[in-house]
Design an enzyme around this catalytic site. Structure first.
Site, mmCIF file in Angstrom:
data_model
loop_
_atom_site.group_PDB
_atom_site.id
_atom_site.type_symbol
_atom_site.label_atom_id
_atom_site.label_comp_id
_atom_site.label_asym_id
_atom_site.label_seq_id
_atom_site.Cartn_x
_atom_site.Cartn_y
_atom_site.Cartn_z
ATOM 1 N N CYS A 1 -8.052 17.535 21.574
ATOM 2 C CA CYS A 1 -7.419 16.254 21.910
ATOM 3 C C CYS A 1 -6.205 15.895 21.061
ATOM 4 O O CYS A 1 -5.495 14.951 21.370
ATOM 5 C CB CYS A 1 -8.441 15.131 21.833
ATOM 6 S SG CYS A 1 -9.131 14.931 20.175
ATOM 7 N N CYS B 1 -15.218 15.142 22.819
ATOM 8 C CA CYS B 1 -16.409 15.205 21.946
ATOM 9 C C CYS B 1 -16.962 13.808 21.685
ATOM 10 O O CYS B 1 -18.160 13.589 21.709
ATOM 11 C CB CYS B 1 -16.066 15.832 20.602
ATOM 12 S SG CYS B 1 -15.389 17.476 20.668
ATOM 13 N N SER C 1 -18.848 3.305 -7.172
ATOM 14 C CA SER C 1 -20.051 2.875 -6.460
ATOM 15 C C SER C 1 -20.845 1.895 -7.324
ATOM 16 O O SER C 1 -20.944 2.104 -8.536
ATOM 17 C CB SER C 1 -20.899 4.102 -6.134
ATOM 18 O OG SER C 1 -21.974 3.734 -5.308
ATOM 19 N N GLU D 1 0.842 -1.192 0.000
ATOM 20 C CA GLU D 1 0.000 0.000 0.000
ATOM 21 C C GLU D 1 0.881 1.247 0.000
ATOM 22 O O GLU D 1 1.801 1.353 0.793
ATOM 23 C CB GLU D 1 -0.913 -0.042 1.243
ATOM 24 C CG GLU D 1 -1.619 1.255 1.592
ATOM 25 C CD GLU D 1 -2.441 1.853 0.449
ATOM 26 O OE1 GLU D 1 -3.242 1.138 -0.165
ATOM 27 O OE2 GLU D 1 -2.239 3.062 0.172
ATOM 28 N N SER E 1 -20.124 7.691 0.648
ATOM 29 C CA SER E 1 -21.398 7.930 1.346
ATOM 30 C C SER E 1 -21.702 6.878 2.409
ATOM 31 O O SER E 1 -22.685 7.009 3.144
ATOM 32 C CB SER E 1 -22.562 7.956 0.350
ATOM 33 O OG SER E 1 -22.318 8.854 -0.703
ATOM 34 N N CYS F 1 -10.493 12.022 23.993
ATOM 35 C CA CYS F 1 -11.337 12.806 23.074
ATOM 36 C C CYS F 1 -12.676 13.064 23.763
ATOM 37 O O CYS F 1 -13.457 12.122 23.966
ATOM 38 C CB CYS F 1 -11.540 12.052 21.757
ATOM 39 S SG CYS F 1 -12.731 12.862 20.674
ATOM 40 N N CYS G 1 -15.000 19.650 17.908
ATOM 41 C CA CYS G 1 -13.780 20.489 17.968
ATOM 42 C C CYS G 1 -12.761 20.054 16.920
ATOM 43 O O CYS G 1 -11.730 20.709 16.765
ATOM 44 C CB CYS G 1 -13.179 20.474 19.374
ATOM 45 S SG CYS G 1 -12.058 19.112 19.680
ATOM 46 N N ILE H 1 -13.558 0.181 -9.709
ATOM 47 C CA ILE H 1 -14.531 -0.170 -8.662
ATOM 48 C C ILE H 1 -15.095 1.121 -8.070
ATOM 49 O O ILE H 1 -14.690 1.570 -6.997
ATOM 50 C CB ILE H 1 -13.883 -1.087 -7.582
ATOM 51 C CG1 ILE H 1 -13.131 -2.253 -8.228
ATOM 52 C CG2 ILE H 1 -14.957 -1.580 -6.615
ATOM 53 C CD1 ILE H 1 -13.969 -3.213 -9.053
ATOM 54 N N HIS I 1 -25.687 -0.312 -0.540
ATOM 55 C CA HIS I 1 -26.799 -0.156 -1.483
ATOM 56 C C HIS I 1 -27.595 -1.454 -1.624
ATOM 57 O O HIS I 1 -27.016 -2.548 -1.567
ATOM 58 C CB HIS I 1 -26.262 0.254 -2.860
ATOM 59 C CG HIS I 1 -25.713 1.643 -2.879
ATOM 60 N ND1 HIS I 1 -26.517 2.752 -2.787
ATOM 61 C CD2 HIS I 1 -24.432 2.104 -2.959
ATOM 62 C CE1 HIS I 1 -25.760 3.844 -2.827
ATOM 63 N NE2 HIS I 1 -24.490 3.488 -2.924
#
Ligand SMILES: Cc1cc2nc3c(=O)[nH]c(=O)nc-3n(C[C@H](O)[C@H](O)[C@H](O)COP(=O)(O)OP(=O)(O)OC[C@H]3O[C@@H](n4cnc5c(N)ncnc54)[C@H](O)[C@@H]3O)c2cc1C
Length: 474
Positions: free
Chosen positions: A437, A397, A332, A32, A46, A395, A432, A330, A50
């Site tokens: 944090c 929040c 959606s 990678e 999104s 953290c 935030c 590849i 589906h």
């Protein structure tokens, strides 16, 4: 060492392929270019699983979307990933769009997807927030939402637990074939190569083959709304799709936030910026579906790049070069299709190239993650008694504790950067956006890796947060 399979790219496709292959007695390596897995399209989408009513019949997209969707309950249970079948509503605003809904209903039937067309009154009963200019809607109850970050990360964690090797920060730019073996970047030897390089898949293909396809990069921009207490939409709301794609949607996320987007514009392969003009257009579209979208709750905007193939369907096949497999284009519904893509590549293509014998000790599950935020007070107290780090909130929040960060760092696909930590545990994902944090998170990472704080990157190599000390030693 000679590997049996080298996978280029650790997006959701590469991660599920690694996991699928890890059940067999094979040496598998994943290469990678980024400093983390799932760092490109697989994290900027999104997050919808589906239903499969939309892809044209008899395409790979249609087949793998429907097969993939059906696999999500089991996979998300095994991989401890948040997933919820909230259902989707595709909304029509005029008679022409109602006709399109009828065409989509027929397509859904042909694809084997259960949908029904609802009237405005029926929609209003299950989704009170839609506008009164809605004429009808296609309801697909098998559509869902998923945490796309941890889907990739946990799939790779599971693959590594089962023996796969992951190499990060390895940009593949040279592949030669010698005596039936591929040699990648003059370093890695493998019998089989799988190209899952997303928007770069055409360039990777061209390293060993003649150009047979092109990948066009299409940007999608979004607003992210904070999680808030007031009631808001409960389903994924789509507009009627056009030749540009599925159009703008409004959707809850598995973390209680809301996504509004995406746009669709052709761009270069590096442009992930957002701009006000496009986001205004996104808002205009979304406002047709729901009147009072609380945009004041926006905590950030982001963009993802679709890998749109010149062939108009997923490209999943052995290339002209023997034992070199393209899993390209590849776009959606690629997130939804990814587990089915992995199964198809292994069972239909790799099985003809390599002997596949099952490992005796293969385990499809990962150890469950403790999420302090989701525990009752009594459960929290028990955790604090076992390990007080679970009582130290880093953290505020998103209510993530030091104990959770330490557990995450001990896993086999751990975070190396601030963004990688954010994707795994949501540290810095809240209102935030890391303002409170990030410094503490950075210290925890530096201490764990025994490096100077300035060597902890925000994301990829050279994305420095700190450059040098201004005073003192710490
Ligand atoms: C805006 C948007 C919205 C979407 N919404 C949805 C949705 O709601 N539901 C759905 O099902 N699908 C959705 N998709 C599609 C889905 O996100 C993709 O189909 C899926 O993430 C593709 O996965 P991938 O692994 O093929 O690609 P990627 O996630 O892009 O992964 C490719 C990987 O290859 C690596 N790589 C590239 N070049 C090299 C190289 N030379 N050497 C080594 N590594 C390399 C990259 O760094 C990357 O990690 C959406 C996509 C976009 C962009």
């Amino acid at each position: 060492m000679t590997y049996d399979v080298a996978i280029i790219g650790a997006g959701i496709v590469g991660c599920f392929l690694a996991r699928e292959l890890s059940q067999y007695n094979l040496n598998v390596i994943v290469l990678e270019k980024d400093n983390d897995v799932g760092n490109e399209a697989s994290m900027a989408n999104s997050a919808i699983v589906h239903s499969g009513y939309d892809p044209i019949e008899n395409t790979l997209k249609a087949k793998l979307n429907v097969l993939g969707n059906a696999m999500f309950d089991k996979i998300c249970e095994e991989l401890d990933v948040k997933f919820s079948r909230i259902g989707s509503l595709t909304l029509a605003f005029n008679e022409k769009e109602v006709e399109t809904l009828k065409m989509l209903q027929q397509r859904a039937f042909n694809n084997g997807v259960d949908v029904e067309i609802l009237t405005y009154e029926q929609i209003k009963q299950i989704e009170p927030f839609v506008n009164e200019n809605v004429k009808a809607g296609l309801y697909a109850k098998t559509a869902g939402i998923v945490d796309p970050f941890n889907l990739c990360i946990h799939a790779m964690e599971n693959a590594i637990d089962n023996g796969v090797t992951l190499i990060l920060n390895e940009n593949i730019n040279k592949i030669i074939k010698e005596n039936d073996l591929f040699i990648l970047n003059n370093k890695y030897q493998s019998k089989v190569v799988i190209n899952c390089a997303g928007i770069n898949a055409d360039e990777i293909n061209n390293l060993v083959n003649k150009e047979t396809f092109k990948i066009i990069s299409r940007k999608g921009q979004y607003y992210v709304l904070n999680h808030f207490k007031d009631e808001f939409v409960k389903h994924t709301l789509f507009m009627v799709p056009s030749d540009k794609g599925k159009g703008v949607l409004i959707s809850p996320t598995t973390s209680g936030n809301y996504l509004i987007g995406p746009s669709a514009e052709e761009t270069n392969k590096f442009s992930k910026s957002t701009d006000l003009k496009t986001l205004d257009e996104v808002a205009k579209q979304a406002n047709l579906m729901v009147d009072k979208i609380p945009y004041y709750q926006t905590i950030r905007t982001f963009a993802g790049l679709r890998a749109t193939p010149s062939t108009h369907d997923f490209i999943i096949q052995e290339s002209d070069t023997k034992n070199f497999i393209n899993v390209a284009g590849i776009e959606s519904p690629g997130l939804t299709s990814s587990p089915a893509i992995a199964k198809m590549v292994v069972e239909e293509i790799i099985s003809k190239m390599l002997p596949l014998t099952k490992k005796e000790n293969y385990n499809p599950k990962i150890k469950k993650y403790i999420k302090i935020k989701e525990l009752t007070l009594d459960e929290k107290k028990k955790m604090f008694a076992i390990d007080k780090d679970y009582g130290t909130i880093i953290c505020k929040c998103e209510q993530v504790s030091l104990g959770e960060i330490k557990d995450c760092l001990s896993r086999s696909c751990p975070p190396h950067s601030i963004k990688a930590l954010k994707k795994r545990l949501r540290v810095g994902f809240g209102k935030c956006q890391g303002g409170m944090c990030q410094a503490e998170a950075l210290s925890v990472l530096a201490k764990f890796y025994k490096v100077d704080k300035k060597d902890i990157m925000y994301d990829n190599l050279n994305s420095y947060i700190l450059y040098s000390k201004t005073k003192g030693e710490n």
